[in-house]
Scaffold this motif. Sequence first.
Motif, PDB file in Angstrom:
ATOM      1  N   GLY A  70       0.803  -1.208   0.000  1.00 20.14           N
ATOM      2  CA  GLY A  70       0.000   0.000   0.000  1.00 20.14           C
ATOM      3  C   GLY A  70       0.844   1.269   0.000  1.00 20.14           C
ATOM      4  O   GLY A  70       0.323   2.373  -0.052  1.00 20.14           O
ATOM      5  N   ARG A  71       2.138   1.116   0.028  1.00 17.02           N
ATOM      6  CA  ARG A  71       3.068   2.244   0.056  1.00 17.02           C
ATOM      7  C   ARG A  71       3.161   2.878  -1.332  1.00 17.02           C
ATOM      8  O   ARG A  71       3.213   2.182  -2.336  1.00 17.02           O
ATOM      9  N   VAL A  72       3.203   4.212  -1.379  1.00 14.51           N
ATOM     10  CA  VAL A  72       3.351   4.925  -2.644  1.00 14.51           C
ATOM     11  C   VAL A  72       4.817   5.281  -2.832  1.00 14.51           C
ATOM     12  O   VAL A  72       5.442   5.863  -1.941  1.00 14.51           O
ATOM     13  N   THR A  73       5.358   4.895  -3.992  1.00 16.62           N
ATOM     14  CA  THR A  73       6.764   5.164  -4.291  1.00 16.62           C
ATOM     15  C   THR A  73       6.887   5.763  -5.684  1.00 16.62           C
ATOM     16  O   THR A  73       6.012   5.591  -6.526  1.00 16.62           O
ATOM     17  N   LEU A  74       7.989   6.470  -5.908  1.00 13.66           N
ATOM     18  CA  LEU A  74       8.321   6.979  -7.237  1.00 13.66           C
ATOM     19  C   LEU A  74       8.954   5.830  -8.000  1.00 13.66           C
ATOM     20  O   LEU A  74       9.903   5.207  -7.534  1.00 13.66           O
TER      21      LEU A  74
END
Length: 96
Positions: A70-74
């Motif tokens: 669920g983590r947002v990363t580039l």
Amino acid sequence: MSAPAPLKKNDQDLPATGPEATGASMRARAGDEILVRGTTAGVIARDGEIVGLHHPDGSPPYDVRRADSGRVTLYFAGPDAYIRHPVAGGDHARAR
């Protein structure tokens, strides 16, 4: 060997993106699914939803919400990544 022609800035429709369209030729929209192939044929190593774009033409990099955490990363898409566009009903269809 020559590079593909760049998209015109006034193009409204983004081209379909399939397994063969990666890197600079990859185009996505928010809500698309990004899949990264594993080292074994047919195995998906990672997947997530594209939640943000950094370029109006839909080219990488993308802000991706990882399905497993669920983590947002580039994310800078490489040659092992491809896009699946959503279809009516909320399901995803394999890109062609």
